[in-house]
Design a protein around this motif. Structure first.
Motif, mmCIF file in Angstrom:
data_model
loop_
_atom_site.group_PDB
_atom_site.id
_atom_site.type_symbol
_atom_site.label_atom_id
_atom_site.label_comp_id
_atom_site.label_asym_id
_atom_site.label_seq_id
_atom_site.Cartn_x
_atom_site.Cartn_y
_atom_site.Cartn_z
ATOM 1 N N VAL A 256 -48.578 -90.996 -14.870
ATOM 2 C CA VAL A 256 -49.588 -91.328 -13.869
ATOM 3 C C VAL A 256 -49.649 -90.171 -12.883
ATOM 4 O O VAL A 256 -48.636 -89.792 -12.292
ATOM 5 N N ARG A 257 -50.819 -89.599 -12.699
ATOM 6 C CA ARG A 257 -50.975 -88.409 -11.866
ATOM 7 C C ARG A 257 -51.076 -88.789 -10.387
ATOM 8 O O ARG A 257 -51.930 -89.570 -9.997
ATOM 9 N N ASP A 266 -40.156 -94.307 -11.446
ATOM 10 C CA ASP A 266 -39.706 -94.149 -12.827
ATOM 11 C C ASP A 266 -40.656 -94.803 -13.820
ATOM 12 O O ASP A 266 -40.697 -94.416 -14.984
ATOM 13 N N THR A 267 -41.408 -95.802 -13.388
ATOM 14 C CA THR A 267 -42.355 -96.456 -14.287
ATOM 15 C C THR A 267 -43.653 -95.674 -14.423
ATOM 16 O O THR A 267 -44.491 -96.022 -15.255
ATOM 17 N N PRO A 345 -33.524 -97.097 -13.743
ATOM 18 C CA PRO A 345 -34.078 -98.402 -14.120
ATOM 19 C C PRO A 345 -35.390 -98.248 -14.882
ATOM 20 O O PRO A 345 -36.210 -97.393 -14.571
ATOM 21 N N PHE A 346 -35.585 -99.068 -15.882
ATOM 22 C CA PHE A 346 -36.798 -99.121 -16.692
ATOM 23 C C PHE A 346 -37.042 -97.809 -17.444
ATOM 24 O O PHE A 346 -38.156 -97.530 -17.855
ATOM 25 N N GLU A 347 -36.017 -97.009 -17.619
ATOM 26 C CA GLU A 347 -36.177 -95.735 -18.305
ATOM 27 C C GLU A 347 -35.609 -95.857 -19.711
ATOM 28 O O GLU A 347 -34.493 -96.339 -19.897
ATOM 29 N N SER A 348 -36.386 -95.418 -20.698
ATOM 30 C CA SER A 348 -35.924 -95.497 -22.072
ATOM 31 C C SER A 348 -34.806 -94.492 -22.309
ATOM 32 O O SER A 348 -34.658 -93.512 -21.585
ATOM 33 N N ALA A 349 -34.034 -94.735 -23.350
ATOM 34 C CA ALA A 349 -32.920 -93.839 -23.658
ATOM 35 C C ALA A 349 -33.422 -92.451 -24.018
ATOM 36 O O ALA A 349 -32.819 -91.439 -23.657
ATOM 37 N N ARG A 355 -34.603 -86.032 -19.863
ATOM 38 C CA ARG A 355 -34.488 -85.665 -18.454
ATOM 39 C C ARG A 355 -33.167 -84.970 -18.184
ATOM 40 O O ARG A 355 -33.077 -84.071 -17.342
ATOM 41 N N ALA A 356 -32.126 -85.366 -18.914
ATOM 42 C CA ALA A 356 -30.807 -84.785 -18.673
ATOM 43 C C ALA A 356 -30.730 -83.335 -19.118
ATOM 44 O O ALA A 356 -29.900 -82.575 -18.628
#
Length: 405
Positions: A256-257, A266-267, A345-349, A355-356
């Motif tokens: 989402v921009r 995070d969503t 939270p609410f972040e997929s694996a 991101r890591a």
């Protein structure tokens, strides 16, 4: 070359009219006579000469590719990309000569049976960019989707014709507007936004999976919604703060921009898995779906429903050329190997792993603070005063901002 069967090749070319025409000789003389009084005229002439060189290099690359096809005794036909209007049939391969834009435009007319090979006709030269850095931007097409240049086109073509290289299946985006599937599939990305960039885009969306309950509905006020494929994850998505994905991945990445007051950031950025789809509802009076840039546009209006998924026919791209497997075993899809210590939270694996792998500002500043403390411990103590190393949470060289986890 007798082992080559007679392939039918469509040669899609970037047009020449994208380069502005150079000024007439008499106008150039007039400009040069006033160069002392108007130095900007000289800069314009440099730009025109530069564009002339770009057109010349592009023409030379086209001629070289045509000569190579002619020597291979292939049935080939040239066509300007602007003349494409119908689906491409009755060919064994499509070769595009230009940049990523030419390949993207050609992909809109290619199904999942015909492979495409992109040739970057005029790659960016770092020396030119540096020499003109104070005058104009000398960068050209990135050519990320192109797997050949003039220097190696003949070699790549021979490897394809001999069967030593096989294409990769590259995912595309399918968009359904009010239960009607749009005729154009996106190879890079789509952007759903208001036609005016200064107007707020209002929409809501959720992620659905077969035989499962959908995710919570997210109501958004922002500058729009961008969804990219793995191939397009290195373009606008990466520039906006996303991450690059393995080009053979079947997942989609969304962002989402510039969201206004989101409840959970995070969503606003995540993945749509290959077995999932995104369902959005548009709440503005007008809007648009931009497919692979600004050339293909579909209008939307208040109350329209939009479904986005990777169910589109794949594209046989020559970007990821690899040797033919001996035993027919599929090639593994590369995945990030580093696993984050904590997951938002609410972040997929998958999103957490990706991101890591990216360096964060917090890690960088923590490293600077640690180095600063170690350097301060090496300094001599001041007489008459008790010297203490500054805390990274207080003043001194070790000071840093507090960031939310």
């Amino acid at each position: 070359m007798s082992a080559f069967r007679r392939w039918r090749v469509l040669l899609v070319l970037k047009p020449f009219d994208v380069f502005p025409p150079r000024a007439a000789p008499e106008l150039q003389e007039a400009r040069s006579s006033f160069s002392a009084a108007a130095p900007s005229r000289c800069n314009n002439l440099k730009i025109l000469r530069y564009l002339d060189d770009r057109c010349k290099v592009h023409k030379e690359t086209i001629k070289f590719c045509q000569d190579v096809l002619q020597r291979r005794s292939l049935e080939w036909q040239p066509m300007l990309r602007n003349n494409l209007s119908e689906p491409i049939h009755d060919v064994d391969m499509v070769v595009t000569v230009g940049g990523d834009g030419t390949l993207l435009q050609a992909s809109h007319f290619i199904d999942n049976r015909i492979p495409v090979l992109g040739v970057n006709s005029d790659p960016t030269q770092s020396k030119e960019v540096e020499s003109f850095i104070n005058e104009f931007d000398a960068t050209r097409s990135t050519g990320y989707l192109c797997s050949a240049r003039r220097e190696n086109f003949e070699q790549v073509l021979d490897e394809i014709l001999e069967g030593h290289k096989v294409p990769s299946e590259i995912s595309r985006i399918s968009v359904t507007l009010n239960d009607r599937t749009l005729p154009t599939f996106a190879l890079n990305d789509i952007l759903v936004a208001h036609p005016c960039p200064a107007t707020v885009s209002r929409f809501s969306f959720s992620i659905k999976c077969q035989n499962q309950d959908p995710s919570s509905l997210l109501n958004c006020r922002s500058s729009g919604l961008r969804v990219s494929t793995a191939a397009g994850s290195t373009a606008a998505m990466l520039s906006a703060g996303g991450f690059s994905m393995p080009i053979t991945s079947k997942d989609l990445q969304y962002m989402v921009r510039e969201p206004i007051s989101p409840k959970d950031m995070d969503t606003m950025h995540g993945l749509v898995k290959c077995n999932q789809s995104m369902h959005a509802m548009w709440y503005c009076k007008e809007g648009a779906i931009y497919v692979d840039g600004s050339h293909v546009i579909f209008q939307v209006q208040h109350g329209d429903t939009i479904e986005i998924s990777s169910k589109a026919p794949t594209l046989k791209g020559k970007k990821c050329l690899h040797p033919q497997p001996r035993d027919g075993a599929p090639y593994p899809d590369p995945q990030p190997s580093r696993i984050p210590r904590e997951r938002r939270p609410f972040e997929s694996a998958e999103l957490a792993r990706a991101r890591a792998t990216l360096p964060t500002r917090r890690t960088h500043e923590s490293t600077i603070s640690t180095i600063s403390l170690r350097l301060l411990n090496l300094l001599p103590r001041s007489r008459g005063r008790h010297h203490t190393s500054p805390s990274p949470m207080r003043g001194g060289l070790g000071r840093r901002r507090q960031h939310p986890p």
